[in-house]
Scaffold this motif. Structure first.
Motif, PDB file in Angstrom:
ATOM      1  N   PHE A  44       0.815  -1.218   0.000  1.00 12.22           N
ATOM      2  CA  PHE A  44       0.000   0.000   0.000  1.00 12.22           C
ATOM      3  C   PHE A  44       0.844   1.261   0.000  1.00 12.22           C
ATOM      4  CE2 PHE A  44      -3.281  -2.904   1.758  1.00 12.22           C
ATOM      5  CZ  PHE A  44      -4.203  -2.732   0.749  1.00 12.22           C
ATOM      6  N   ARG A  45       2.016   1.239   0.626  1.00 21.16           N
ATOM      7  CA  ARG A  45       2.849   2.439   0.703  1.00 21.16           C
ATOM      8  C   ARG A  45       3.325   2.894  -0.675  1.00 21.16           C
ATOM      9  NH1 ARG A  45       8.130   1.832  -0.162  1.00 21.16           N
ATOM     10  NH2 ARG A  45       8.979  -0.260  -0.138  1.00 21.16           N
ATOM     11  N   LEU A  46       3.318   1.989  -1.659  1.00 25.07           N
ATOM     12  CA  LEU A  46       3.792   2.331  -2.999  1.00 25.07           C
ATOM     13  C   LEU A  46       2.713   2.895  -3.915  1.00 25.07           C
ATOM     14  CD1 LEU A  46       6.194  -0.671  -3.651  1.00 25.07           C
ATOM     15  CD2 LEU A  46       6.818   1.715  -3.292  1.00 25.07           C
ATOM     16  N   PHE A  47       1.454   2.762  -3.545  1.00 28.09           N
ATOM     17  CA  PHE A  47       0.392   3.208  -4.444  1.00 28.09           C
ATOM     18  C   PHE A  47       0.406   4.714  -4.720  1.00 28.09           C
ATOM     19  CE2 PHE A  47      -1.391  -1.026  -3.796  1.00 28.09           C
ATOM     20  CZ  PHE A  47      -1.673  -1.346  -5.106  1.00 28.09           C
ATOM     21  N   PRO A  48       0.656   5.582  -3.731  1.00 30.22           N
ATOM     22  CA  PRO A  48       0.742   7.007  -4.078  1.00 30.22           C
ATOM     23  C   PRO A  48       1.857   7.302  -5.085  1.00 30.22           C
ATOM     24  CG  PRO A  48       0.441   6.741  -1.719  1.00 30.22           C
ATOM     25  CD  PRO A  48       0.707   5.369  -2.280  1.00 30.22           C
ATOM     26  N   ALA A  49       2.995   6.638  -4.938  1.00 32.44           N
ATOM     27  CA  ALA A  49       4.096   6.846  -5.882  1.00 32.44           C
ATOM     28  C   ALA A  49       3.743   6.282  -7.256  1.00 32.44           C
ATOM     29  CB  ALA A  49       5.377   6.202  -5.351  1.00 32.44           C
ATOM     30  N   LEU A  50       3.078   5.127  -7.302  1.00 37.46           N
ATOM     31  CA  LEU A  50       2.642   4.561  -8.586  1.00 37.46           C
ATOM     32  C   LEU A  50       1.708   5.535  -9.304  1.00 37.46           C
ATOM     33  CD1 LEU A  50       1.982   0.807  -7.765  1.00 37.46           C
ATOM     34  CD2 LEU A  50       3.454   1.681  -9.583  1.00 37.46           C
ATOM     35  N   LYS A  51       0.791   6.118  -8.550  1.00 35.77           N
ATOM     36  CA  LYS A  51      -0.152   7.087  -9.131  1.00 35.77           C
ATOM     37  C   LYS A  51       0.608   8.267  -9.729  1.00 35.77           C
ATOM     38  CE  LYS A  51      -3.649  10.393  -7.853  1.00 35.77           C
ATOM     39  NZ  LYS A  51      -4.363  11.082  -6.821  1.00 35.77           N
ATOM     40  N   GLN A  52       1.565   8.789  -8.984  1.00 36.93           N
ATOM     41  CA  GLN A  52       2.313   9.957  -9.447  1.00 36.93           C
ATOM     42  C   GLN A  52       3.188   9.628 -10.653  1.00 36.93           C
ATOM     43  OE1 GLN A  52       4.984  11.652  -6.587  1.00 36.93           O
ATOM     44  NE2 GLN A  52       5.517  13.352  -7.905  1.00 36.93           N
ATOM     45  N   VAL A  53       3.931   8.556 -10.582  1.00 36.19           N
ATOM     46  CA  VAL A  53       4.862   8.206 -11.657  1.00 36.19           C
ATOM     47  C   VAL A  53       4.114   7.849 -12.939  1.00 36.19           C
ATOM     48  CG1 VAL A  53       6.616   6.538 -12.394  1.00 36.19           C
ATOM     49  CG2 VAL A  53       6.704   7.483 -10.084  1.00 36.19           C
ATOM     50  N   LEU A  54       3.041   7.070 -12.808  1.00 36.40           N
ATOM     51  CA  LEU A  54       2.326   6.590 -13.991  1.00 36.40           C
ATOM     52  C   LEU A  54       1.279   7.571 -14.501  1.00 36.40           C
ATOM     53  CD1 LEU A  54       1.870   2.859 -12.964  1.00 36.40           C
ATOM     54  CD2 LEU A  54       3.581   3.821 -14.530  1.00 36.40           C
ATOM     55  N   GLY A  55       0.887   8.528 -13.677  1.00 34.02           N
ATOM     56  CA  GLY A  55      -0.092   9.523 -14.117  1.00 34.02           C
ATOM     57  C   GLY A  55      -1.477   8.960 -14.325  1.00 34.02           C
ATOM     58  N   VAL A  56      -1.833   7.956 -13.544  1.00 33.29           N
ATOM     59  CA  VAL A  56      -3.178   7.377 -13.620  1.00 33.29           C
ATOM     60  C   VAL A  56      -3.790   7.387 -12.227  1.00 33.29           C
ATOM     61  CG1 VAL A  56      -2.701   5.903 -15.614  1.00 33.29           C
ATOM     62  CG2 VAL A  56      -2.338   5.005 -13.325  1.00 33.29           C
ATOM     63  N   SER A  57      -5.096   7.324 -12.165  1.00 28.77           N
ATOM     64  CA  SER A  57      -5.766   7.324 -10.863  1.00 28.77           C
ATOM     65  C   SER A  57      -5.622   5.957 -10.200  1.00 28.77           C
ATOM     66  CB  SER A  57      -7.245   7.659 -11.025  1.00 28.77           C
ATOM     67  OG  SER A  57      -7.943   6.569 -11.589  1.00 28.77           O
ATOM     68  N   LEU A  58      -5.721   5.960  -8.881  1.00 30.85           N
ATOM     69  CA  LEU A  58      -5.701   4.694  -8.156  1.00 30.85           C
ATOM     70  C   LEU A  58      -6.964   3.890  -8.444  1.00 30.85           C
ATOM     71  CD1 LEU A  58      -4.106   5.661  -4.737  1.00 30.85           C
ATOM     72  CD2 LEU A  58      -3.044   4.547  -6.701  1.00 30.85           C
ATOM     73  N   ASP A  59      -8.079   4.579  -8.703  1.00 34.10           N
ATOM     74  CA  ASP A  59      -9.311   3.879  -9.075  1.00 34.10           C
ATOM     75  C   ASP A  59      -9.074   3.040 -10.327  1.00 34.10           C
ATOM     76  OD1 ASP A  59     -10.797   4.843  -6.974  1.00 34.10           O
ATOM     77  OD2 ASP A  59     -11.674   6.486  -8.123  1.00 34.10           O
ATOM     78  N   TYR A  60      -8.399   3.622 -11.281  1.00 33.52           N
ATOM     79  CA  TYR A  60      -8.104   2.877 -12.508  1.00 33.52           C
ATOM     80  C   TYR A  60      -7.130   1.739 -12.215  1.00 33.52           C
ATOM     81  CZ  TYR A  60      -5.861   1.520 -16.819  1.00 33.52           C
ATOM     82  OH  TYR A  60      -5.335   0.771 -17.848  1.00 33.52           O
ATOM     83  N   LEU A  61      -6.049   2.059 -11.546  1.00 31.95           N
ATOM     84  CA  LEU A  61      -4.998   1.073 -11.321  1.00 31.95           C
ATOM     85  C   LEU A  61      -5.501  -0.122 -10.518  1.00 31.95           C
ATOM     86  CD1 LEU A  61      -2.079   1.052 -12.260  1.00 31.95           C
ATOM     87  CD2 LEU A  61      -1.429   2.022 -10.060  1.00 31.95           C
ATOM     88  N   ILE A  62      -6.229   0.147  -9.445  1.00 31.74           N
ATOM     89  CA  ILE A  62      -6.663  -0.933  -8.560  1.00 31.74           C
ATOM     90  C   ILE A  62      -7.955  -1.592  -9.027  1.00 31.74           C
ATOM     91  CG2 ILE A  62      -7.410  -1.473  -6.200  1.00 31.74           C
ATOM     92  CD1 ILE A  62      -5.561   0.861  -5.298  1.00 31.74           C
TER      93      ILE A  62
END
Length: 109
Positions: A44-62
């Motif tokens: 879970f600690r990596l999800f904010p960084a994934l969102k920022q780096v990839l430029g996609v929402s967490l709703d989409y990613l998850i």
């Protein structure tokens, strides 16, 4: 589309290698590979960084919510783009590491 597939699609849309994404997240290439192949998942600690780096929402990613996904094949993700040259520069900028982005911003300021 599953989480591993969405993660890989978002990475490829930016033209990042697994190694480059791993560098941005402070994980190894093999860790990113495990995520994309469904053998493991990021903490879970990596999800904010994934969102920022990839430029996609967490709703989409998850969850796969398409509203925050990779809807723009040019890789501009909703930014106002006035020309093909500007779109090309924006896409190249987004491929840079965070530290290089910050350096470029400092140079422009």
């Amino acid at each position: 589309m599953s989480f591993p597939e969405r993660l890989k699609a978002a990475r490829l849309a930016l033209g990042l290698t697994q190694e480059q994404l791993g560098f941005e997240l402070d994980v190894t290439k093999s860790t990113v590979s495990a995520w994309e192949n469904g053998r493991d998942a990021p903490g879970f600690r990596l999800f904010p960084a994934l969102k920022q780096v990839l430029g996609v929402s967490l709703d989409y990613l998850i969850c796969g919510d398409e509203a925050g996904g990779i809807a723009d094949p040019a890789g501009t993700y909703g930014a106002e783009v006035r020309s093909e040259a500007e779109a090309h520069l924006l896409k190249r900028y987004r491929k840079l590491s965070r530290s290089r982005q910050e350096g470029l911003k400092a140079l422009l300021d």
